[in-house]
Design an enzyme around this catalytic site. Sequence first.
Site, PDB file in Angstrom:
ATOM      1  N   GLY A  92       0.921  -1.314  -0.151  1.00 20.98           N
ATOM      2  CA  GLY A  92       0.290  -0.109   0.407  1.00 20.98           C
ATOM      3  C   GLY A  92       0.818   0.990   0.152  1.00 20.98           C
ATOM      4  O   GLY A  92       1.788   1.091   0.035  1.00 20.98           O
ATOM      5  N   CYS A  93      -0.019   2.395  -0.521  1.00 18.01           N
ATOM      6  CA  CYS A  93       1.662   3.181  -0.321  1.00 18.01           C
ATOM      7  C   CYS A  93       1.022   4.791  -0.086  1.00 18.01           C
ATOM      8  O   CYS A  93      -0.915   5.058  -0.027  1.00 18.01           O
ATOM      9  CB  CYS A  93       2.282   3.731  -1.376  1.00 18.01           C
ATOM     10  SG  CYS A  93       2.725   1.822  -2.273  1.00 18.01           S
ATOM     11  N   ALA A  94       1.323   6.010  -0.387  1.00 16.67           N
ATOM     12  CA  ALA A  94       1.170   7.219  -0.102  1.00 16.67           C
ATOM     13  C   ALA A  94       2.270   7.792  -1.654  1.00 16.67           C
ATOM     14  O   ALA A  94       2.571   7.481  -1.639  1.00 16.67           O
ATOM     15  CB  ALA A  94       1.580   7.976   0.726  1.00 16.67           C
ATOM     16  N   HIS A 123       6.595   8.825  -2.664  1.00 11.95           N
ATOM     17  CA  HIS A 123       6.317   7.544  -2.771  1.00 11.95           C
ATOM     18  C   HIS A 123       6.385   7.266  -1.006  1.00 11.95           C
ATOM     19  O   HIS A 123       8.077   7.933  -0.687  1.00 11.95           O
ATOM     20  CB  HIS A 123       6.522   7.168  -3.323  1.00 11.95           C
ATOM     21  CG  HIS A 123       6.176   5.859  -3.512  1.00 11.95           C
ATOM     22  ND1 HIS A 123       6.615   4.737  -2.837  1.00 11.95           N
ATOM     23  CD2 HIS A 123       4.652   5.175  -3.978  1.00 11.95           C
ATOM     24  CE1 HIS A 123       5.808   3.231  -3.125  1.00 11.95           C
ATOM     25  NE2 HIS A 123       4.274   4.156  -3.254  1.00 11.95           N
TER      26      HIS A 123
END
Lengths: 501, 143, 365
Positions: free
Chosen positions: C11-13, C181
Site C-alpha cells: 500500500g502507499c502514499a 512516494h
Amino acid sequence: MAVNYYDPEYEVVRLDERCISCRVCERQCANEVHSFLPETGKMASDETKCVNCQRCVSLCPTHALKIVRSSNQYKDNANWSRKTMNEIYRQADSGGVLLSSMGNPEPYPVYFDRILLNASQVTNPSIDPLREPMETRVFLGAKPESIQRDDTGRIVNNLPPQIDLAMPIMFSAMSYGSISYNAHESLARAAEALGILYNTGEGGLHEDFYRYGPQTIVQVASGRFGVHPDYLNSGAAIEIKMGQGAKPGIGGHLPGRKIVDDVSRTRMIPVGSDAISPAPHHDIYSIEDLRQLVDSLKEATHYTKPVIVKIAAVHQVSAIASGIARSGADIIAIDGFRGGTGAAPTRIRDHVGIPIELALASVDQRLRDEGIRDRVSLVVGGSIRSSADVVKALALGADCVYIATAALLALGCHLCRSCHAGKCNWGIATQVPELVKRLNPEIGYQRLVNLMTAWQHEIKEMMGGMGINSIESLKGNRLMLRGVDLTAKELAILGIRHAGE
Amino acid sequence: MKRVYVNEQWCLACHLCEYYCALAGTSQTDMARALKGITIRPNLRLEEKGGISFAVSCRHCEDPVCVKSCITGALTIKDGLIAIDRDLCIGCYTCILTCPYGAVSPSTDGAVQKCELCVQTEAGTPACVRGCPNGAIVFEERG
Amino acid sequence: MREGQIRIPSGCAISGVFDRSGRRMSGDAIIRSMEVMHDRSNGLGGGFAAYGIYPDYKDYYALHVFYDQALARKECEAFLERHFDIINLSKIPTRKMKAITDEPLIWRYFVAPLPTRLADSQLDEREYVVKCVFRVNREIEGAYVFSSGKNMGVFKAVGFPEDVGRFYRLEDYEGYCFTAHGRYPTNTPGWWGGAHPFALLDYSVVHNGEISSYDANRRAIEMHGYTCTLLTDTEVITYIIDYLHRRKQLTLTEIASVIAAPFWQTIDRLPDDQQASFIYLRNVFASQLLTGPFSILAGFEGGLMALNDRLKLRSMVVGEKGDKVYFASEESAMRMIEPSLDHVWSPRGGEAVIVRLNGGNTSGC
C-alpha cells in the site's frame, strides 16, 4: 453363432419394482439392447450390445434402469487388464485396427487439475461482478507492428482482420457428417446468440447454414471436402486443419454410410462413398508450403478473413508454432491429446500427442522469447472441461479456448465413445434420420447457450476474485496460478510456482 | 388461448407423453407406484405410421361437436377449454362417436375421459408437454 | 530477500506538485507534504522524483547509481566509460541520519553516449541509453542504476519518505516538478533499489496500488526488450509508459485509454468515430491494460500525468493554485503545503489529469 471371447462390458440393471414396462428404453435404444416379452409383460436386455450411452437411463420415467460395469471378472492380473485382453480378443476376431471415438480416456495426468487459482486478500480488493462491469470480450488476430496516423494525427485502423468474441470460448471443429444437421444447427444458433463462433469442421457448410456466416469458422482440411470460393468467403475466419489432438499424424475416414444425400452435397462427393482425408495435406510437405496455402486462402478471400492454423500438440509443438507464426497465420489453434474425435484408431488416440497444458505453456513462452507473440493469437482445445479450465488456460497464455466435447455433453452426449458406429442414440453423431430427429435444435441451442452463459458467469466470478475486471489482464498472467503435486520440471515448463511459494 | 400443439417433426414415438398423462390422471407423483402393473388409459394417444408419429389429444375446438352432442350437459366449453363434469356424464358415449379426432375415450368408472389441459391437476404446463423429452408437444398461444 | 526474488504487495502514499510556469521550487515542500501522510507508509521505502533540478547539465543523462560495494562501482564505471562520455561524476550528497541506515554507495554521473558507439549500435540515442541501463542492472552484480533521465533525478531509500527526503538534502534542489512516494509493503525487502519512484530515462512513476494484471503486463512488456528485475508494479508501469509513449508514439491521453481503458459499455455509447479509436487501442494494446487498484503520477520531461484505475479503487485528489497543480493520496497532503487552494477535485477512475509547462515542448504528448 460363433463364440465371443470377450465378455459384455456392462450390465443393465432393471429394478423390477420400478419398471412399468412402458418400453421407452426399447424404443430409444438403437443398439436394440432392450426388448419386451409379451408373455410375461416384462422387459429383457441383451447386454452384449450395450455401449453405455445412458439414453435409456435418462429417459426412463420411473428411474428403473442403471447401467453398471459388468461384475464378471477375468483372473486377476496386474499386467494384463481386462481391457487389454478384450482388445486382443476383438482384434483376433476382426483382424482390424481398433477404433474409438471422443477423447483419450486413459489415466494420464490432467495438469489443469494440479493448478490452482489465486484470489485477492487485503492488499487489493476483489471485484464483485454483480456490481461492477466484468469484461470478457476478446479479439483474435495479428496485431500491427506499428501505429500509423493520418495527416490530422488520428490513428489509422491498420489492423489485419480480427475475430471479435463476447467471451474467450469458441465451439471447435466438428464436421457435418461426423455430427448431425441438428447438432450443427444447435451450435450455429448458440454461437449467434452468444456472440462467439462455431467451426464447420472439414465437411463443408450445409447450404442452410450460410446465414450463420458471421458466426462461422470454415475449415480447410486435407480432404478439401466442400471447399469452394463461396464457402471460404461465407465465414468469419478460415481454419487450415493440419492436425487433430485425438489423432496426430493421421487423416480421417468418414464411412460411406454417413455420406447420405445432404452430406454428400455439402462435401461435394458421391452418396455412399467413403470420405477419406489424407494424413498430410498433399500440397503441404513443409512449412514454406503452408505459407503458400495461407496466402492462397487470403487471396481467395481478399485479405478479409483471419486464417487459423490448427495443429495437434506434439513433442516439437513450440518450434512448429513458431514456424506457423512466421507463415502468415493470424491465429494458431493447438489441440491437446485429450481432444475428441468422431473416430480414431484407439492406439493413436491413446498414445500420441502431449497434454494441452504443457503445449500451451511452452508455445506461449517460446513465442514471447522470440518476440512474436503479438503476431498471432493462441486458441487451445483438447479437453477444456469447465470454466476453471478456461481461466487456467488463459492465465497460462491462451487468448481463447475451443470446446467441443463439453458442447456435445450439453446436447446429451454421455461419452460412450461409439460415435464411429453411427448409431448415436442422442442424435448427435449419426446421420440416421430417426436418430437425428432426437436432437431438437430448439432445445439443443438453448442448452448450449445455458452452458456458456453459466461458464461466463463463473469466469467473471473467478476474475473478480483475483481483482481482474477485464479478460485481457488474465491472459498470460501466470502469477495467478500455483501448482500442486508437480515436479520442478513440470512447474518450469508450465512457468508457474508451486503452491505455498 | 394456450393450447397443446404437436411438432411431429420432433416426435420420437417414445410414448412418454402417454405415461405422463396417465400419471397426471392419478393423484400420485411416483410413476412406478402409480402405474405399476396397470394398463394405462391416457387422454392422449400416440399415433404412428411409417416414420411419422405424433400425440393426439383434444383440440379444444372452437365449435366442438362433442359439446353439442352431449345429452346431459356434462361436456361444456368455457374460456375455450372443453371440460367434463363426471357427475353429470351418464356414459352414453355419443361424444366418443362424434369426436372426429378420437380424443374422448371411455374410462373405468362409466364416465368418459378427455384432456382438460391439466387445469385441475397441474399449476402450469400440461404433464404431456413437460414430459416430452424433445419439445414435440408444446403448450402455446398460436394465432 | 530483496526485490526481484519475490513479489511484494504494497500500500502507499503519493504526492506531487507541478508548476506550469516552470518556476523552480525547493524540494522542502514535497517532504512536508509526505510527512502528513506518515501513517500511509511503514518505513520500508520512500522516494522522490524531481524535474528541472540539473539545469547546468540539462543536455546530459544523469545516472544515479547504487553500489553494494566498491568493486561494483569499479566495474560499472569501466562499463560507463566504454559507452559514454562521462562529463561529471560525484557522490550524491546525503545527510547522516539515525532513521536511515545501511546506505549503499550512491553515485551520480552526467553522461553523453559515445558518438562512435552510438553510431555502431544503430540505435536511437534514448534506446541506446535504455539498453545500457538494463545491462548494468542485469549484469553487474551490486550495481543498480535507478535514475537515468535528463535534467531530472530520482532519490530513494529504505525509510519513511520524509526521512528519505532529508537524507538526500532535497531542500537543496530546485525543480518545477516533484513527485513522492511512501511505501507500505507487506514484507521487509530492505533493499534500496526496491523503493520508489521507479524511473527509466525521464519517465518516472510513483504508484499506489497493487495491479492484478501484473504478470500479464510483465510478460507482455518483457517481449519488447524490457527486463523486469524488481517484480514491482511500478517498474512494469514505467516500462509500459515508456513503451507506449517513446516507442509507439501514443499521446498521453491515448496512453490513459490503454492502461485505464474505458469499459466496453462506455465505449459502446460513444459516436462511431470515437468508438473506433478506443476499440483499436483496446485491441492492439490489450496486454498493456492495467486492472486492479492504482493511482499513479507519471512524470516526464515538461509534464506530469495523474491517473487512477478504471474503478478508482485508490484515492487521489488534485488541487490547483495559480500555476501550481498538486496531487496527493489525501487532500491533507496538499493543504499542508498550500492551505488556500483555488479548487480541489477528485478525478474519476480512468480520467487522466495531464499538466505541462506553459509554452513548453509538448511534442508527442
